[in-house]
Write an enzyme that holds these catalytic residues in place. Structure first.
Site, PDB file in Angstrom:
ATOM      1  N   LYS A   1       7.739  -6.511 -11.663  1.00 53.73           N
ATOM      2  CA  LYS A   1       7.673  -5.194 -11.201  1.00 53.73           C
ATOM      3  C   LYS A   1       9.224  -4.482 -11.092  1.00 53.73           C
ATOM      4  O   LYS A   1      10.117  -5.144 -10.847  1.00 53.73           O
ATOM      5  CB  LYS A   1       7.129  -5.132  -9.664  1.00 53.73           C
ATOM      6  CG  LYS A   1       6.733  -3.848  -9.221  1.00 53.73           C
ATOM      7  CD  LYS A   1       6.179  -4.232  -7.735  1.00 53.73           C
ATOM      8  CE  LYS A   1       5.877  -2.508  -7.132  1.00 53.73           C
ATOM      9  NZ  LYS A   1       5.451  -2.959  -5.630  1.00 53.73           N
TER      10      LYS A   1
ATOM     11  N   SER B   1       0.473  -4.058  -1.460  1.00 51.00           N
ATOM     12  CA  SER B   1       0.581  -3.844  -3.064  1.00 51.00           C
ATOM     13  C   SER B   1       0.496  -5.005  -3.700  1.00 51.00           C
ATOM     14  O   SER B   1       0.860  -4.742  -5.158  1.00 51.00           O
ATOM     15  CB  SER B   1       2.191  -3.033  -3.005  1.00 51.00           C
ATOM     16  OG  SER B   1       1.962  -1.747  -3.028  1.00 51.00           O
TER      17      SER B   1
ATOM     18  N   SER C   1       0.955  -0.780  -4.935  1.00 44.87           N
ATOM     19  CA  SER C   1       1.700  -0.041  -5.865  1.00 44.87           C
ATOM     20  C   SER C   1       2.041  -0.905  -7.130  1.00 44.87           C
ATOM     21  O   SER C   1       2.521  -0.580  -8.224  1.00 44.87           O
ATOM     22  CB  SER C   1       3.163   0.120  -5.374  1.00 44.87           C
ATOM     23  OG  SER C   1       3.664  -0.939  -4.880  1.00 44.87           O
TER      24      SER C   1
HETATM   25  N1  GLN Z   1      -0.273   1.577  -0.377  1.00 40.55           N
HETATM   26  C1  GLN Z   1       0.625   1.054   0.663  1.00 40.55           C
HETATM   27  C2  GLN Z   1       1.766   2.355   0.793  1.00 40.55           C
HETATM   28  O1  GLN Z   1       1.454   3.121   0.130  1.00 40.55           O
HETATM   29  C3  GLN Z   1       1.319   0.004   0.532  1.00 40.55           C
HETATM   30  C4  GLN Z   1       2.507  -0.025  -0.586  1.00 40.55           C
HETATM   31  C5  GLN Z   1       2.991  -1.381  -0.815  1.00 40.55           C
HETATM   32  O2  GLN Z   1       2.501  -2.380  -0.292  1.00 40.55           O
HETATM   33  N2  GLN Z   1       4.187  -1.349  -1.248  1.00 40.55           N
HETATM   34  O3  GLN Z   1       2.515   2.231   1.739  1.00 40.55           O
END
Ligand code: GLN
Length: 501
Positions: free
Chosen positions: A83, A182, A158
């Site tokens: 990532k 995420s 994400s």
């Molecule tokens: N979807 C969640 C957010 O937007 C979690 C994101 C994540 O785990 N990086 O904050």
């Protein structure tokens, strides 16, 4: 006609066997992954940067070391998607943001260093929502990633880039980060295994911060054994991260086949509510029935504080991000707008041009929640909820060894479906967020398919309970026996391989 599976369709342990027997080389495995990227990434867009040359050099070095009879790392020659929120020395690192468009870090993150030591071959930097804020990768500053199972749909987020890469055979393993879900949510939507480790198990040194008290780095893989092996390679104390735990267990593989006989598993009502979409609930319930058939004792339980976890998260995470993202000021890294009248004008216009809408929304929310006069009402209250969630979970583990529920409230949604509705997008993580607040571990394992789209089931462990959690995940996976070779499964891949052959 399908061209059939290549080395890119094998798991890491299958590859290791081929390497050991001399039936394949690391260079061949890396070439297979790079070919898959070439074949599919114009549609999938799982990568922001492909590091083909370095990957082949690294694979070549692995092959030479093997020929010399040297002891090799446990992931030697295995292609991996990273990532793009972990810094890599000299290699463009964007965090999915235009504000870091051409940032080349001067050092490797600890996880990157450990991956290299283990012999993993990093084939590229994978796409994500900007600064890991989002659930679909549509908030990436460089355009979205698509779901390999159905390219009109999102891969989740994400960490949608690494999830899609692993699901499609562009890489055998992936590294993501999980602040509120995420890793687990994209794993569920892409039909792969995704692990969110205990907070402090994996070093965050060199991870571009979103919400520091919640962020954790973890593995993606096509089966549980690979995920466990990858976690072993990256876990362990690091003096460079002050929140890194000392004396942690780092053996997640030796007892992985021990099954679930006698384990007490709690089905959390809040993670499998009655009003959950029946299409998702069905495979999750079936997975739970399997665990019972395999010898676990399964009982329902209720953790009422989970109802408030999402609200608390959307104060704590933005609060921390508003502080972490203050460093992008046009002075030190990345973008700087031209023709500024003075330094304040330069900073304001750089941030205005470099950040996307979702990141700006979070910075504003967080700044507001932390401002004098509101701090106690919002941030303070959210921290109290956080304590409650952690306490309820801790108490639950007096009765249960593991907890179980759904990973996500639905299967992969269509691109554009939720992007203008932030609240609905935030709800994608309603089942994953409580674990981040409490800091313990969880995994999403493929449970089955609904209308050709994958659905995951979530196993939640106590703090540092990864070994037991992965053991249960493996038992479930073995019993389900779902196929996991991308070339045999993914429709777009079958068409494309066919077109080439
Ligand atoms: N979807 C969640 C957010 O937007 C979690 C994101 C994540 O785990 N990086 O904050």
């Amino acid at each position: 006609m399908s061209a059939g599976p290549t080395l890119a369709d094998l798991t890491a342990h299958e590859l290791a066997d081929r390497f050991a027997s001399g039936d394949a080389t690391a260079v061949e495995a890396t070439e297979a992954a790079l070919e898959r990227i070439q074949l599919t990434d114009d549609v999938l867009h799982a990568f922001l940067t492909v590091t083909a040359e370095q990957a082949l050099d690294q694979a070549h070095a692995v092959d030479q070391a093997r020929q010399r009879g040297e002891r090799l790392g446990p992931l030697a020659g295995v292609p991996l998607a990273l990532k793009d929120v972990l810094v890599t020395k000299g290699v463009r690192t964007t965090a999915g943001s235009r504000i870091l468009d051409d940032f080349r870090p001067p050092y490797d993150a600890t996880v990157v260093k450990r991956l290299r030591d283990a012999g993993a071959v990093i084939v590229g930097k994978a796409n994500l929502d900007e600064f890991a804020m989002g659930s679909s990768t549509e908030h990436s500053g460089f355009g979205p990633t698509r779901n390999p199972w159905d390219p009109s749909r999102v891969p989740g987020g994400s960490s949608g880039g690494p999830a899609a890469a692993v699901a499609s055979g562009q890489a055998v393993l992936g590294i993501g980060t999980d602040t509120g879900g995420s890793i687990r949510q994209p794993a569920s939507l892409c039909g792969v295994v995704g692990v969110k480790p205990t907070y402090g198990l994996v070093s965050r040194y060199g991870l571009i911060a979103f919400a520091s008290s919640l962020d954790q780095i973890g593995p993606f893989a096509r089966d549980v054994r690979d995920a466990a092996a990858l976690l072993e390679a990256i876990a362990g104390h690091d003096p460079m991260d002050s929140t890194s735990l000392e004396d942690v267990p780092t053996d997640f593989t030796s007892r992985i086949e021990f099954g679930v006989e006698g384990l007490r598993i709690g089905v959390v009502k809040q993670l499998l509510p009655d009003d959950l979409d029946a299409t998702v609930a069905a495979p999750v319930r079936e997975a739970i029935d399997r665990l019972a058939r395999l010898g676990a004792t399964v009982e329902e339980c209720t953790l009422p504080s989970f109802e408030y976890a999402l609200s608390a998260y959307y104060l704590i995470a933005p609060a921390e991000c508003s502080s972490n993202l203050a460093r992008y000021d046009g002075v030190r890294w990345g973008l700087r707008v031209k023709d500024a009248t003075d330094v304040v004008d330069m900073m304001q216009r750089t941030r205005q041009a470099g950040f996307g809408a979702e990141v700006k929304r979070r910075i504003m929310l967080g700044t507001y929640a932390l401002s004098a006069g509101y701090y106690d009402a919002y941030y303070g209250q959210a921290q109290r909820v956080r304590t409650l969630v952690a306490r309820e979970l801790r108490d639950a583990y007096e009765r249960f060894d593991l907890l179980v529920g759904a990973t996500a409230p639905g299967t992969a949604f269509r691109l554009g479906e939720l992007v203008d509705d932030p609240l609905q997008m935030y709800l994608s993580d309603v089942f994953t967020i409580p674990v981040n607040l409490a800091g313990n571990a969880a995994v999403s394992v493929p449970a089955g398919f609904v209308d050709g789209l994958p659905v995951g089931v979530q196993l939640v462990a106590p703090v540092l309970g990864e070994a037991l959690m992965l053991r249960a995940a493996r038992a479930l996976e073995r019993d389900l026996d779902l196929p996991n070779r991308p070339a045999d499964l993914i429709p777009m891949l079958r068409d494309r391989e066919g077109a080439q052959s």
